[in-house]
Design an enzyme around this catalytic site. Structure first.
Site, PDB file in Angstrom:
ATOM      1  N   GLY A  76     -70.891  15.979 -41.141  1.00  0.00           N
ATOM      2  CA  GLY A  76     -71.735  14.798 -41.048  1.00  0.00           C
ATOM      3  C   GLY A  76     -72.568  14.833 -39.783  1.00  0.00           C
ATOM      4  O   GLY A  76     -73.644  15.426 -39.720  1.00  0.00           O
ATOM      5  N   GLY A  77     -72.041  14.210 -38.741  1.00  0.00           N
ATOM      6  CA  GLY A  77     -72.772  14.030 -37.486  1.00  0.00           C
ATOM      7  C   GLY A  77     -73.459  15.283 -36.960  1.00  0.00           C
ATOM      8  O   GLY A  77     -74.654  15.253 -36.620  1.00  0.00           O
ATOM      9  N   LYS A 131     -75.663  11.696 -45.067  1.00  0.00           N
ATOM     10  CA  LYS A 131     -75.292  10.301 -45.350  1.00  0.00           C
ATOM     11  C   LYS A 131     -76.558   9.420 -45.389  1.00  0.00           C
ATOM     12  O   LYS A 131     -77.598   9.885 -45.837  1.00  0.00           O
ATOM     13  CB  LYS A 131     -74.266   9.807 -44.322  1.00  0.00           C
ATOM     14  CG  LYS A 131     -73.077  10.783 -44.211  1.00  0.00           C
ATOM     15  CD  LYS A 131     -71.921  10.236 -43.445  1.00  0.00           C
ATOM     16  CE  LYS A 131     -70.823  11.303 -43.390  1.00  0.00           C
ATOM     17  NZ  LYS A 131     -69.588  10.812 -42.796  1.00  0.00           N
ATOM     18  N   HIS A 149     -66.840  11.757 -52.186  1.00  0.00           N
ATOM     19  CA  HIS A 149     -66.745  11.620 -50.726  1.00  0.00           C
ATOM     20  C   HIS A 149     -65.919  10.374 -50.385  1.00  0.00           C
ATOM     21  O   HIS A 149     -65.975   9.372 -51.108  1.00  0.00           O
ATOM     22  CB  HIS A 149     -68.142  11.514 -50.107  1.00  0.00           C
ATOM     23  CG  HIS A 149     -68.092  11.585 -48.609  1.00  0.00           C
ATOM     24  ND1 HIS A 149     -67.876  10.469 -47.850  1.00  0.00           N
ATOM     25  CD2 HIS A 149     -68.170  12.625 -47.763  1.00  0.00           C
ATOM     26  CE1 HIS A 149     -67.842  10.837 -46.567  1.00  0.00           C
ATOM     27  NE2 HIS A 149     -68.014  12.137 -46.487  1.00  0.00           N
ATOM     28  N   GLY A 186     -66.039  11.219 -38.858  1.00  0.00           N
ATOM     29  CA  GLY A 186     -66.859  10.394 -37.973  1.00  0.00           C
ATOM     30  C   GLY A 186     -66.101   9.797 -36.801  1.00  0.00           C
ATOM     31  O   GLY A 186     -66.609   8.916 -36.113  1.00  0.00           O
ATOM     32  N   SER A 232     -65.314  15.620 -38.398  1.00  0.00           N
ATOM     33  CA  SER A 232     -65.579  15.895 -36.987  1.00  0.00           C
ATOM     34  C   SER A 232     -65.659  17.382 -36.654  1.00  0.00           C
ATOM     35  O   SER A 232     -65.298  17.796 -35.547  1.00  0.00           O
ATOM     36  CB  SER A 232     -64.547  15.189 -36.095  1.00  0.00           C
ATOM     37  OG  SER A 232     -64.645  13.783 -36.247  1.00  0.00           O
ATOM     38  N   ASN A 253     -73.880  16.827 -44.465  1.00  0.00           N
ATOM     39  CA  ASN A 253     -73.912  15.585 -45.231  1.00  0.00           C
ATOM     40  C   ASN A 253     -74.667  14.582 -44.370  1.00  0.00           C
ATOM     41  O   ASN A 253     -74.126  14.049 -43.411  1.00  0.00           O
ATOM     42  CB  ASN A 253     -72.470  15.125 -45.514  1.00  0.00           C
ATOM     43  CG  ASN A 253     -72.420  13.786 -46.218  1.00  0.00           C
ATOM     44  OD1 ASN A 253     -73.445  13.270 -46.659  1.00  0.00           O
ATOM     45  ND2 ASN A 253     -71.228  13.213 -46.319  1.00  0.00           N
ATOM     46  N   GLU A 272     -61.258  16.699 -46.697  1.00  0.00           N
ATOM     47  CA  GLU A 272     -61.688  15.884 -45.561  1.00  0.00           C
ATOM     48  C   GLU A 272     -60.651  14.799 -45.277  1.00  0.00           C
ATOM     49  O   GLU A 272     -60.657  13.749 -45.936  1.00  0.00           O
ATOM     50  CB  GLU A 272     -63.032  15.224 -45.863  1.00  0.00           C
ATOM     51  CG  GLU A 272     -64.154  16.193 -46.142  1.00  0.00           C
ATOM     52  CD  GLU A 272     -65.509  15.525 -45.945  1.00  0.00           C
ATOM     53  OE1 GLU A 272     -66.227  15.951 -45.035  1.00  0.00           O
ATOM     54  OE2 GLU A 272     -65.817  14.567 -46.659  1.00  0.00           O
ATOM     55  N   GLU A 312     -66.308   8.055 -48.371  1.00  0.00           N
ATOM     56  CA  GLU A 312     -67.049   6.792 -48.264  1.00  0.00           C
ATOM     57  C   GLU A 312     -67.342   6.217 -49.647  1.00  0.00           C
ATOM     58  O   GLU A 312     -67.380   5.001 -49.832  1.00  0.00           O
ATOM     59  CB  GLU A 312     -68.338   7.016 -47.436  1.00  0.00           C
ATOM     60  CG  GLU A 312     -67.988   7.152 -45.956  1.00  0.00           C
ATOM     61  CD  GLU A 312     -68.830   8.137 -45.172  1.00  0.00           C
ATOM     62  OE1 GLU A 312     -69.960   8.440 -45.587  1.00  0.00           O
ATOM     63  OE2 GLU A 312     -68.331   8.628 -44.132  1.00  0.00           O
TER      64      GLU A 312
HETATM   65  P1  PGA Z   1     -68.342  13.975 -39.761  1.00  0.00           P
HETATM   66  O1  PGA Z   1     -68.483  13.663 -41.340  1.00  0.00           O
HETATM   67  O2  PGA Z   1     -68.621  15.448 -39.589  1.00  0.00           O
HETATM   68  O3  PGA Z   1     -69.373  13.122 -39.117  1.00  0.00           O
HETATM   69  O4  PGA Z   1     -66.948  13.648 -39.377  1.00  0.00           O
HETATM   70  C1  PGA Z   1     -67.981  14.541 -42.297  1.00  0.00           C
HETATM   71  C2  PGA Z   1     -68.226  14.012 -43.679  1.00  0.00           C
HETATM   72  O5  PGA Z   1     -68.118  12.802 -43.901  1.00  0.00           O
HETATM   73  O6  PGA Z   1     -68.537  14.780 -44.607  1.00  0.00           O
END
Ligand code: PGA
Length: 257
Positions: free
Chosen positions: A235-236, A12, A96, A174, A214, A10, A168, A98
């Protein structure tokens, strides 16, 4: 039932035209020939077409991070399922955290999008998960159940074949604070039990449930080893060729067990 591991990035609101192209080019090289694990990424809407073109000829699947439930019209800044497909992308991420917590998307709104995305023939990843205060209050299962039941309202057992659930925990997104394998397994097993109640045991058994929050090369192995963890939403760590490749390689190893 053997569920195929599904690892999705993802991005983002990250990457540029150039860095996204470099990422896909690098991954095409490191992931060439891998077909025991499904993989891909949800990319910024403005880069959907370019990313799909860059990924052409590979197993790297491209998806949008959101869409609107109307087919077209006066909905400034929104994009439709047809637009996503027109760009060459095949999937969409909905619900998601967010979108839920920064942009105020409700279960009801997310459900209208899920239904439209399915009608449009897109593969849907529905993200769910509890906030830290909800976990602390012992509401984890109740929150996940509500988001599942409302998010999937009106969806048929047949349509579930093109849906993946992403669990999640919001406190792990994050933050570098990952759920323990036991915490993930417990939530995933609960999610599967609700799916069984909604759609029957066979559908529940066939539905993939990704873990997100994470996930990184250091913790992926123990998470994927859990019986109800069928992949990851990342994400990251999806923004670096080396890290994302390591996650998929871990999936390949798990699939070979
Ligand atoms: P993250 O994000 O791996 O950076 O924690 C996961 C996500 O929001 O899908």
């Amino acid at each position: 039932m053997a569920r195929k591991i599904f690892i999705a990035g993802n991005w983002k609101m990250n990457t540029t035209l150039e860095s996204g192209a470099a990422l896909v080019a690098g991954l095409k090289e490191t992931l060439a020939g891998i077909d025991t694990v499904e993989f891909g990424a949800f990319v910024p809407a403005c880069y959907l077409g370019a990313t799909a073109a860059n990924a052409a000829g590979s197993n790297f699947q491209v998806g949008a991070q959101n869409m609107y439930f109307e087919p077209k019209g006066a909905f400034t800044a929104e994009i439709s399922g047809d637009m996503i497909k027109d760009c060459g992308a095949t999937m969409v991420l909905l619900g998601h955290s967010e979108r839920r917590h920064i942009f105020g998307e409700t279960d009801e709104l997310i459900n209208t999008k899920v239904q439209k995305a399915l009608a449009d023939g897109l593969q849907v990843i529905l993200a769910i998960g509890e906030l830290l205060e909800e976990r602390k209050a012992g509401e984890t299962n109740a929150v996940n159940e509500r988001q599942l039941r409302k998010g999937l309202a009106g969806v048929t057992a047949e349509q579930m074949a093109t849906i993946t659930i992403a669990y999640e925990p919001v406190w792990a997104i994050g933050t570098g604070e990952v759920a323990t394998p036991d915490q993930a397994q417990e939530a995933h097993a609960y999610v599967r039990s609700i799916l069984a109640d909604m759609f029957g045991a066979e559908v529940a058994d066939a539905t993939r449930i990704q873990y997100g929050g994470s996930m990184n090369p250091g913790n992926v192995e123990n998470l994927l080893a859990q019986p109800d963890v069928d992949g990851g939403l990342i994400g990251g760590a999806s923004l670096k060729v080396e890290d994302f490749t390591a996650l998929i390689t871990a999936g390949v190893a798990e699939a070979a067990k």
